[in-house]
Design a protein around this motif. Structure first.
Motif, short mmCIF file in Angstrom:
data_model
loop_
_atom_site.label_atom_id
_atom_site.label_comp_id
_atom_site.label_asym_id
_atom_site.label_seq_id
_atom_site.Cartn_x
_atom_site.Cartn_y
_atom_site.Cartn_z
N LYS A 273 -4.40 -10.97 -4.46
CA LYS A 273 -3.96 -10.02 -3.45
C LYS A 273 -4.23 -8.57 -3.85
N GLN A 274 -4.74 -8.38 -5.07
CA GLN A 274 -4.98 -7.03 -5.60
C GLN A 274 -3.70 -6.19 -5.55
N VAL A 275 -2.60 -6.83 -5.86
CA VAL A 275 -1.31 -6.16 -5.87
C VAL A 275 -1.15 -5.31 -7.14
N ILE A 276 -1.76 -5.76 -8.22
CA ILE A 276 -1.62 -5.06 -9.49
C ILE A 276 -2.76 -4.07 -9.68
N ALA A 277 -2.41 -2.86 -10.12
CA ALA A 277 -3.40 -1.83 -10.38
C ALA A 277 -2.95 -1.03 -11.60
N MET A 278 -3.89 -0.29 -12.19
CA MET A 278 -3.56 0.53 -13.35
C MET A 278 -3.17 1.94 -12.90
N MET A 279 -2.23 2.53 -13.60
CA MET A 279 -1.84 3.91 -13.32
C MET A 279 -1.67 4.66 -14.64
N PRO A 280 -1.86 5.98 -14.65
CA PRO A 280 -1.66 6.76 -15.87
C PRO A 280 -0.21 6.65 -16.34
N LEU A 281 -0.01 6.70 -17.64
CA LEU A 281 1.33 6.56 -18.18
C LEU A 281 2.27 7.68 -17.75
N GLY A 282 1.72 8.85 -17.47
CA GLY A 282 2.58 9.97 -17.10
C GLY A 282 2.84 10.12 -15.63
N ALA A 283 2.49 9.13 -14.82
CA ALA A 283 2.66 9.24 -13.37
C ALA A 283 4.12 9.44 -12.99
N HIS A 284 4.37 10.33 -12.01
CA HIS A 284 5.74 10.62 -11.56
C HIS A 284 6.23 9.60 -10.53
N VAL A 285 5.35 9.25 -9.61
CA VAL A 285 5.75 8.35 -8.52
C VAL A 285 4.73 7.23 -8.36
N ARG A 286 5.14 6.19 -7.66
CA ARG A 286 4.23 5.10 -7.35
C ARG A 286 4.60 4.53 -5.99
N VAL A 287 3.63 3.94 -5.33
CA VAL A 287 3.86 3.32 -4.03
C VAL A 287 4.03 1.82 -4.25
N ASN A 288 5.21 1.32 -3.96
CA ASN A 288 5.52 -0.10 -4.16
C ASN A 288 5.12 -0.92 -2.95
N CYS A 289 3.92 -0.75 -2.51
CA CYS A 289 3.45 -1.51 -1.34
C CYS A 289 1.94 -1.59 -1.38
N ASN A 290 1.42 -2.68 -0.81
CA ASN A 290 -0.02 -2.90 -0.77
C ASN A 290 -0.47 -3.25 0.65
N SER A 291 0.45 -3.17 1.62
CA SER A 291 0.16 -3.60 2.99
C SER A 291 -0.76 -2.63 3.72
N LYS A 292 -1.71 -3.20 4.45
CA LYS A 292 -2.61 -2.40 5.28
C LYS A 292 -2.24 -2.53 6.76
N ASP A 293 -1.15 -3.24 7.03
CA ASP A 293 -0.71 -3.42 8.42
C ASP A 293 -0.12 -2.12 8.97
N LYS A 294 -0.14 -1.99 10.27
CA LYS A 294 0.46 -0.83 10.91
C LYS A 294 1.98 -0.92 10.81
N GLY A 295 2.64 0.20 11.06
CA GLY A 295 4.06 0.34 10.82
C GLY A 295 4.96 -0.79 11.27
N GLN A 296 4.92 -1.11 12.55
CA GLN A 296 5.84 -2.12 13.08
C GLN A 296 5.58 -3.49 12.46
N ALA A 297 4.31 -3.85 12.34
CA ALA A 297 3.96 -5.16 11.77
C ALA A 297 4.33 -5.23 10.30
N ALA A 298 4.10 -4.13 9.58
CA ALA A 298 4.42 -4.09 8.15
C ALA A 298 5.92 -4.23 7.91
N ARG A 299 6.70 -3.49 8.69
CA ARG A 299 8.16 -3.52 8.54
C ARG A 299 8.73 -4.88 8.96
N LYS A 300 8.12 -5.52 9.93
CA LYS A 300 8.59 -6.83 10.38
C LYS A 300 8.39 -7.87 9.28
N ALA A 301 7.32 -7.72 8.51
CA ALA A 301 7.02 -8.69 7.46
C ALA A 301 7.81 -8.43 6.19
N CYS A 302 8.17 -7.14 5.95
CA CYS A 302 8.86 -6.80 4.71
C CYS A 302 9.67 -5.52 4.92
#
Length: 296
Positions: free
Chosen positions: A184-213
């Motif tokens: 699913k390509q859920v895992i990716a590399m990020m720099p160790l000093g990163a401040h924030v991260r996006v805990n989502c991988n969905s490409k669905d539009k808003g309503q569909a994405a929120r309905k699924a999760c």
């Protein structure tokens, strides 16, 4: 009896003859191995992860010693320390290696992600993905069967009871093995000093994405508009953070306070995505803390 002795003598003689032939061939056709190859190999972490682009540590050791075009900093798990030693051994110049760590871009745990059916097949994400993309309604989320955990050569991953992998920052080398096996390509590399991260991988539009999760990014772009440094962009209905801009220019992650689903969170290491403790980021994200903790 005499026949048995004769057979024994013949077999012994044949063994000696073939032994001498093999010994002669071994000496005649022996290939001298550069001893530096073994020295360099001993320096490498022996993870056999292939992050360097070669089939294991020995293959990379041979390449970096014998090929002048192969740089000494390709061992990602070894980081800057190994790169420096290999460069000294081979007489090559090593460019700086950016420390990185794996991140799980999904907070769709068992209690948040909707399932369309119960999967009872092979306990493997790749196998589950072959059956209609897996049991989760979100076809971009973590399947939670632990293929990444089992593939990690450094035992840096565990599965949480909620069905999401957790990265151990003390063990993760950023080799990328888990990233390569995830269907699913859920895992990716990020720099160790990163401040924030996006805990989502969905490409669905808003309503569909929120309905699924319930923790999905809905593509509202509020975080992007809030970021004064242009570190966040929307790509295929998903917020994407440029970690380098974020690290270099941001000292107060205001984007965190604006996300309605909390899909964008502090990049706290060693915990399951979606369980980030707000109080632990008080020093770096005062706006987020002020609007979320004091109001609660």
């Amino acid at each position: 009896m005499s026949t048995s002795i004769a057979i024994l003598v013949v077999l012994t003689g044949l063994g000696l003859v073939f032994g001498f032939i093999l010994a002669f061939a071994n000496k005649k056709f022996a290939i001298e191995v550069n001893p530096l190859i073994h020295i360099v190999e001993d320096v490498l972490p022996k993870g056999q992860c292939g992050a360097c682009g070669y089939a294991g540590c020995q293959a990379y050791a041979e390449a970096v010693v014998l090929n002048p075009d192969v740089p000494p900093n390709l061992c990602i798990p070894g980081k800057e320390l190994v790169a420096k030693v290999v460069s000294e051994l081979t007489g090559k110049v090593a460019e700086a290696v950016e420390p990185r760590i794996a991140q799980v871009r999904c907070a769709g745990s068992d209690g948040k992600a909707v399932k369309t059916y119960e999967y009872t097949g092979v306990d493997d994400c790749v196998a589950a993905n072959l059956l209609f993309g897996g049991p989760k309604a979100c076809k971009y989320g973590c399947l939670g069967l632990g293929t990444c955990v089992r593939s990690c050569p450094f035992d840096a991953m565990t599965m949480s009871p909620e069905g999401l992998p957790v990265i151990d920052p003390d063990k993760c080398t950023g080799c990328g093995t888990c990233e390569s096996v995830c269907p699913k390509q859920v895992i990716a590399m990020m720099p160790l000093g990163a401040h924030v991260r996006v805990n989502c991988n969905s490409k669905d539009k808003g309503q569909a994405a929120r309905k699924a999760c319930s923790s999905a990014c809905i593509g509202c772009s509020l975080c992007m508009r809030e970021c004064p440094h242009g570190a966040i962009k929307m790509e295929n209905n998903l917020a994407v953070v440029d970690a380098h801009i974020c690290v270099e220019q941001c000292s107060d992650a205001k984007c965190l306070a604006k996300c309605p689903t909390k899909a964008i969170r502090p990049a706290i290491l060693g915990i399951m995505p979606g369980t980030e403790d707000q109080t632990s980021v008080a020093a770096n994200c005062p706006t987020y803390v002020k609007q979320n903790i004091s109001a609660s």
